[in-house]
Design a protein around this motif. Structure first.
Motif, short mmCIF file in Angstrom:
data_model
loop_
_atom_site.label_atom_id
_atom_site.label_comp_id
_atom_site.label_asym_id
_atom_site.label_seq_id
_atom_site.Cartn_x
_atom_site.Cartn_y
_atom_site.Cartn_z
N VAL A 139 -1.01 -13.68 -4.97
CA VAL A 139 -1.92 -13.87 -3.83
C VAL A 139 -2.74 -12.62 -3.56
CG1 VAL A 139 -0.43 -15.56 -2.66
CG2 VAL A 139 -0.19 -13.12 -2.13
N THR A 140 -3.80 -12.83 -2.80
CA THR A 140 -4.57 -11.76 -2.20
C THR A 140 -4.28 -11.81 -0.70
OG1 THR A 140 -6.31 -11.95 -3.86
CG2 THR A 140 -6.92 -10.92 -1.76
N PHE A 141 -4.17 -10.64 -0.07
CA PHE A 141 -3.93 -10.55 1.36
C PHE A 141 -5.27 -10.32 2.05
CE2 PHE A 141 -0.13 -8.58 -0.69
CZ PHE A 141 0.75 -9.62 -0.45
N ARG A 163 1.91 -2.72 -6.50
CA ARG A 163 1.77 -1.26 -6.43
C ARG A 163 0.58 -0.80 -7.26
NH1 ARG A 163 7.91 -1.12 -7.68
NH2 ARG A 163 8.83 -0.92 -5.61
N GLU A 164 0.22 0.44 -7.09
CA GLU A 164 -0.90 1.03 -7.83
C GLU A 164 -0.70 0.94 -9.34
OE1 GLU A 164 -3.88 2.05 -6.79
OE2 GLU A 164 -3.35 1.50 -4.75
N ASP A 165 0.56 1.03 -9.79
CA ASP A 165 0.84 0.98 -11.23
C ASP A 165 0.92 -0.46 -11.77
OD1 ASP A 165 3.32 0.02 -10.40
OD2 ASP A 165 4.46 1.72 -11.20
N GLY A 166 0.71 -1.44 -10.89
CA GLY A 166 0.72 -2.84 -11.30
C GLY A 166 2.06 -3.53 -11.17
N ALA A 225 2.21 -1.44 2.61
CA ALA A 225 2.11 -1.58 1.16
C ALA A 225 1.04 -2.61 0.76
CB ALA A 225 3.46 -1.97 0.57
N THR A 226 0.81 -3.61 1.58
CA THR A 226 -0.21 -4.62 1.26
C THR A 226 -1.62 -4.05 1.37
OG1 THR A 226 -0.44 -5.51 3.51
CG2 THR A 226 1.25 -6.52 2.08
N ARG A 227 -1.77 -2.95 2.04
CA ARG A 227 -3.10 -2.36 2.25
C ARG A 227 -3.63 -1.66 1.00
NH1 ARG A 227 -5.07 -4.97 5.74
NH2 ARG A 227 -3.73 -6.31 4.59
N ALA A 228 -2.75 -1.21 0.12
CA ALA A 228 -3.18 -0.43 -1.04
C ALA A 228 -4.06 -1.24 -1.99
CB ALA A 228 -1.97 0.13 -1.77
#
Length: 125
Positions: A77-79, A24-27, A59-62
């Protein structure tokens, strides 16, 4: 960029299911979702059966980062988005790995809608 070890590729690629959580944006990590995963060569791929409308996919797009768990491996991981040039091979990998399931289940992960969400999982250190 990190690469998968042969052991990680085997364990994750052979796992029936994968648990995926986005960052998430907050980590913090999302609660996660259980999905199918396939291996093609030295790469691991996932798709959303519901296409781009799926909550976990959106959610993976953020941040394009998260964590996976499968086959006793837990990894950040990175998507990475995947172009259509890999579509046929990834479809074939899904059909081969999950062949014991009904044609309708296999079909749901090899539709154009699902293909549009194909992501390669890239390990992060």
């Amino acid at each position: 960029m990190s690469t998968w070890t042969p052991d990680e590729l085997t364990r994750i690629g052979d796992a029936e299911e994968l648990r995926i959580a986005s960052l998430r944006e907050d980590g913090s990590l999302s609660s996660g979702r259980t999905i199918w995963v396939v291996r093609d060569g030295d790469d691991l791929y996932v798709r959303s059966v519901k296409g781009t409308s799926s909550d976990w996919y959106r959610a993976t797009r953020a941040r394009r980062e998260g964590r996976i768990q499968a086959g006793g491996v837990e990894k950040d991981v990175t998507f990475a988005d995947v172009g259509q040039e890999h579509e046929d091979r990834i479809d074939a990998a899904y059909r081969a790995k999950y062949a014991r399931y009904s044609a309708s289940l296999i079909g749901s992960v090899t539709t154009g809608r699902a293909n549009a969400t194909t992501m390669r999982l890239e390990p992060r250190d």
